[in-house]
Design an enzyme around this catalytic site. Structure first.
Site, PDB file in Angstrom:
ATOM      1  N   PRO A  42      45.698  48.507  10.871  1.00 15.15           N
ATOM      2  CA  PRO A  42      44.784  49.207  12.020  1.00 15.15           C
ATOM      3  C   PRO A  42      43.612  50.295  11.648  1.00 15.15           C
ATOM      4  O   PRO A  42      43.750  50.517  10.623  1.00 15.15           O
ATOM      5  CB  PRO A  42      45.533  50.029  12.910  1.00 15.15           C
ATOM      6  CG  PRO A  42      47.183  50.059  12.099  1.00 15.15           C
ATOM      7  CD  PRO A  42      46.738  48.589  10.816  1.00 15.15           C
ATOM      8  N   GLY A  72      41.837  53.984  10.597  1.00 15.37           N
ATOM      9  CA  GLY A  72      42.398  55.200  10.862  1.00 15.37           C
ATOM     10  C   GLY A  72      43.532  55.275   9.422  1.00 15.37           C
ATOM     11  O   GLY A  72      44.462  56.315   9.445  1.00 15.37           O
ATOM     12  N   THR A  73      44.022  54.033   8.631  1.00 14.63           N
ATOM     13  CA  THR A  73      44.949  53.919   8.004  1.00 14.63           C
ATOM     14  C   THR A  73      45.171  54.569   6.799  1.00 14.63           C
ATOM     15  O   THR A  73      46.111  54.717   5.715  1.00 14.63           O
ATOM     16  CB  THR A  73      45.530  52.703   8.320  1.00 14.63           C
ATOM     17  OG1 THR A  73      45.084  51.682   7.690  1.00 14.63           O
ATOM     18  CG2 THR A  73      46.411  52.659   9.491  1.00 14.63           C
ATOM     19  N   LYS A 107      42.302  53.318   4.642  1.00 13.13           N
ATOM     20  CA  LYS A 107      41.945  51.501   3.433  1.00 13.13           C
ATOM     21  C   LYS A 107      40.637  51.947   3.294  1.00 13.13           C
ATOM     22  O   LYS A 107      40.036  51.752   2.254  1.00 13.13           O
ATOM     23  CB  LYS A 107      41.529  50.499   4.339  1.00 13.13           C
ATOM     24  CG  LYS A 107      42.848  50.192   5.491  1.00 13.13           C
ATOM     25  CD  LYS A 107      42.441  48.513   6.401  1.00 13.13           C
ATOM     26  CE  LYS A 107      41.409  49.005   7.334  1.00 13.13           C
ATOM     27  NZ  LYS A 107      42.006  49.721   8.495  1.00 13.13           N
ATOM     28  N   GLU A 111      54.001  64.463  38.090  1.00 15.98           N
ATOM     29  CA  GLU A 111      54.752  64.309  36.365  1.00 15.98           C
ATOM     30  C   GLU A 111      55.911  64.726  36.474  1.00 15.98           C
ATOM     31  O   GLU A 111      57.098  64.262  36.116  1.00 15.98           O
ATOM     32  CB  GLU A 111      53.895  65.474  36.484  1.00 15.98           C
ATOM     33  CG  GLU A 111      52.144  64.540  35.511  1.00 15.98           C
ATOM     34  CD  GLU A 111      51.795  63.940  35.329  1.00 15.98           C
ATOM     35  OE1 GLU A 111      52.481  62.529  34.672  1.00 15.98           O
ATOM     36  OE2 GLU A 111      50.641  63.346  35.492  1.00 15.98           O
ATOM     37  N   ASP A 140      49.090  53.708  35.710  1.00 14.63           N
ATOM     38  CA  ASP A 140      50.728  53.448  35.353  1.00 14.63           C
ATOM     39  C   ASP A 140      51.543  51.458  35.619  1.00 14.63           C
ATOM     40  O   ASP A 140      52.678  51.364  34.790  1.00 14.63           O
ATOM     41  CB  ASP A 140      51.756  54.692  36.245  1.00 14.63           C
ATOM     42  CG  ASP A 140      51.997  56.057  36.257  1.00 14.63           C
ATOM     43  OD1 ASP A 140      51.284  55.890  35.363  1.00 14.63           O
ATOM     44  OD2 ASP A 140      51.410  56.863  36.909  1.00 14.63           O
TER      45      ASP A 140
HETATM   46  P1  ATP Z   1      38.877  52.319   9.189  1.00 14.53           P
HETATM   47  O1  ATP Z   1      39.470  51.117   9.944  1.00 14.53           O
HETATM   48  O2  ATP Z   1      38.703  52.674  10.935  1.00 14.53           O
HETATM   49  O3  ATP Z   1      37.641  51.744   8.729  1.00 14.53           O
HETATM   50  P2  ATP Z   1      40.222  53.126   7.672  1.00 14.53           P
HETATM   51  O4  ATP Z   1      41.259  52.405   7.937  1.00 14.53           O
HETATM   52  O5  ATP Z   1      39.039  53.072   6.193  1.00 14.53           O
HETATM   53  O6  ATP Z   1      39.830  53.463   9.221  1.00 14.53           O
HETATM   54  P3  ATP Z   1      39.299  55.900   6.580  1.00 14.53           P
HETATM   55  O7  ATP Z   1      38.508  55.703   6.638  1.00 14.53           O
HETATM   56  O8  ATP Z   1      40.275  55.491   5.310  1.00 14.53           O
HETATM   57  O9  ATP Z   1      40.334  55.305   6.925  1.00 14.53           O
HETATM   58  O10 ATP Z   1      40.541  57.031   7.348  1.00 14.53           O
HETATM   59  C1  ATP Z   1      40.064  57.934   7.455  1.00 14.53           C
HETATM   60  C2  ATP Z   1      39.922  59.690   7.652  1.00 14.53           C
HETATM   61  O11 ATP Z   1      41.665  59.664   7.451  1.00 14.53           O
HETATM   62  C3  ATP Z   1      40.458  60.223   6.158  1.00 14.53           C
HETATM   63  O12 ATP Z   1      39.124  60.521   5.689  1.00 14.53           O
HETATM   64  C4  ATP Z   1      41.604  60.813   6.086  1.00 14.53           C
HETATM   65  O13 ATP Z   1      41.097  61.751   6.335  1.00 14.53           O
HETATM   66  C5  ATP Z   1      42.213  60.186   7.288  1.00 14.53           C
HETATM   67  N1  ATP Z   1      43.579  59.530   6.662  1.00 14.53           N
HETATM   68  C6  ATP Z   1      43.687  58.118   7.195  1.00 14.53           C
HETATM   69  N2  ATP Z   1      44.674  57.308   6.274  1.00 14.53           N
HETATM   70  C7  ATP Z   1      45.209  58.555   5.574  1.00 14.53           C
HETATM   71  C8  ATP Z   1      46.128  59.083   4.844  1.00 14.53           C
HETATM   72  N3  ATP Z   1      47.113  57.094   3.920  1.00 14.53           N
HETATM   73  N4  ATP Z   1      46.031  59.848   4.087  1.00 14.53           N
HETATM   74  C9  ATP Z   1      45.464  61.018   3.816  1.00 14.53           C
HETATM   75  N5  ATP Z   1      44.574  61.248   4.759  1.00 14.53           N
HETATM   76  C10 ATP Z   1      44.123  59.629   5.990  1.00 14.53           C
END
Ligand code: ATP
Length: 495
Positions: free
Chosen positions: A107, A109-110, A112, A334, A408
């Site tokens: 997904p 922001g994880t 990658k 709520e 909901d």
């Molecule tokens: P996308 O698929 O949207 O490109 P991504 O998986 O490549 O997302 P990143 O760009 O690596 O995600 O992460 C975005 C930001 O979130 C990073 O700059 C960092 O600040 C934070 N972040 C995400 N995952 C981690 C992690 N496992 N540890 C620490 N910080 C994280």
């Protein structure tokens, strides 16, 4: 600089020719046309030579794997694959074909991108990052040319930097590497993907610069099979949402440079943020620091962290001022969700508020007790009851429902469909997609009617407590899970 000299000389020539009486108008029009075409092409980042330089960026030289939290198994898998780059000589002696591509899937922001940056550092490689969407242009052949220049650029940079390897990171690789023939303007897409395959096939273990391509996607199913063939992206590393320990590790990383007050309990925050990605957690830490700044506090306390969770989930507090009648209805709605949630799943409510935030006029934030990857029928039914409780409470106390429950219902219908697909309805085991709509509708109605009745009864049986919660909400606009449980315990003791 060269551009300015040419412009100056050109202008001087025009003025000179005009003074001599020549008609320079057609030449001016032609030049303007050429400049417009040049600017248009460049605005799309193409560059006449197909130079993709603008699309690339280089990683921080000192970014390492220990700056990434909650991805231990992904890091381990990736490091194992990267040994192929580090131990090149051994690999060559044994005649093993080098790894050319690794896919990072998971997904948004994880982490990658972070993994790719750390991989470059780990292998002492040159790092070039691009996004799949930047290769797709309206001009045929441009994408393919960009792929060619990307690989060339990686080799050149490695040579200039005296490195023996380069890592090319392609984010959103599904856009560039989607199944061939499926896009509307598929000729351009297909050419670009073909060029990537050609470049990858051309990578040799004995070339001066070893190139490794890291691709990231959260839509594995969209990728063309040719990309996944052995010898191309034949290693896959799953980058999942972090679990509780992972979330704690990420929170620690992102609060390293921030002062924390004594009561700041990161473990508790990690517990309450089920489903958050690393990017969400980074944002949470940042928002908490902003709250501390706004309140002129020297350090981030637990209240700031909790408020930051709400901010990340729901968005900024809004300036909307609901009328007293609306506020009362939101409190009733709520309170309905919160009471049923606490009765069915004790300790499940974290906070209830009727302060508008983002698009919501009020909301209940839940505490996920145990992280579980499977859901029982009872758990799904409870979730439906909690979702329906808002509208049912409005009906019970105010005599009718409102549009506030629309979201909901959408959630309820998803859960009901989930139940039917999992064989938990009167229809037994079925394939949801093959079922006629009327039968899905009938089965849903039966489930919903029954669950509505049970929820209504539960609300009626606990009307005194319910009204107490509504009163607190109307007065304070906010009630914590602890306070809610206190009321519940007090009532039980009194009865
Ligand atoms: P996308 O698929 O949207 O490109 P991504 O998986 O490549 O997302 P990143 O760009 O690596 O995600 O992460 C975005 C930001 O979130 C990073 O700059 C960092 O600040 C934070 N972040 C995400 N995952 C981690 C992690 N496992 N540890 C620490 N910080 C994280």
């Amino acid at each position: 600089m060269l551009k300015e000299i040419f412009a100056g000389v050109g202008l001087a020539v025009f003025v000179f020719l005009t003074l001599l009486g020549y008609n320079v108008f057609p030449v001016v029009v032609l030049m303007a046309l050429l400049v417009t075409i040049f600017l248009l092409v460049n605005r799309n980042g193409v560059g006449l030579g197909g130079n993709a330089k603008k699309l690339e960026y280089t990683a921080d030289a000192d970014f390492t794997f220990d700056m990434i939290g909650g991805q231990n198994s992904a890091i381990q898998e990736l490091q194992e694959a990267l040994k192929f780059v580090l131990e090149r000589e051994k690999i060559k002696v044994l005649g093993i074909r080098p790894i050319k591509g690794i896919l990072l899937t998971g997904p948004p922001g994880t982490g990658k991108t972070l993994l790719a940056k750390a991989a470059a550092n780990f292998t002492d490689s040159v790092f070039i990052a691009v996004s799949g969407s930047e290769f797709i242009q309206m001009y045929a052949g441009v994408g393919a040319e960009r792929v060619r220049s990307l690989f060339k650029n990686a080799r050149d940079k490695a040579q200039k930097g005296k490195k023996s390897s380069a890592i090319i990171f392609i984010d959103e690789i599904d856009i560039l590497g989607g199944k061939r023939g499926t896009n509307v303007s598929h000729h351009e897409y297909d050419q670009t993907l073909n060029q990537l395959l050609v470049e990858m096939d051309g990578l040799k273990s004995d070339s001066a610069t070893q190139i490794l391509v890291l691709g990231a996607t959260n839509r594995m199913e969209a990728l063309d099979e040719a990309l996944l063939r052995p010898g191309r992206f034949d290693r896959m590393v799953k980058v999942d949402l972090p679990d509780k320990e992972g979330r704690l590790a990420i929170l620690k990383i992102h609060t390293r440079n921030k002062p924390l007050a004594e009561d700041a309990d990161l473990a508790r925050i990690a517990h309450e943020t089920f489903g958050f990605s690393g990017a969400h957690l980074e944002s949470l830490a940042n928002e908490a620091a902003i709250f501390a700044l706004r309140e002129k506090e020297p350090a981030i306390n637990q209240k700031h962290l909790k408020e930051a969770i709400d901010k990340v989930i729901m968005g900024e507090k809004s300036d909307r001022k609901p009328s007293p009648a609306d506020l009362n209805r939101v409190a009733v709605h709520e309170a309905g969700h919160a009471l049923i949630s606490e009765l069915l799943n004790p300790n499940s409510v974290s906070t209830v508020t009727i302060r508008p935030r983002g698009n919501a006029l009020g909301y209940v934030r839940h505490n996920p007790e145990d992280e579980s990857y499977l859901q029982t029928q009872k758990a799904l039914e409870n979730q439906i009851k909690i979702a329906l409780a808002g509208a049912l409470a409005e009906e019970l106390v105010l005599g009718d429902r409102s549009t506030g429950a629309t979201g909901d219902y959408a959630q309820t219908m998803n859960l009901v469909k989930h139940m039917i697909a999992a064989g938990m309805s009167g229809l037994g085991v079925v394939e949801l997609e093959q079922l006629p709509q009327e039968r899905v509708h009938e089965a849903s109605s039966i489930i919903l009617k029954d669950l509505e009745q049970q929820t209504r009864r539960l609300l009626e049986e606990n009307l005194v407590l319910f009204k107490e919660i509504v009163d607190i909400l109307a007065d304070k606009e906010y009630i914590t899970g602890e306070k809610l449980r206190e009321c519940l315990a007090g009532l039980k003791a009194a009865s």
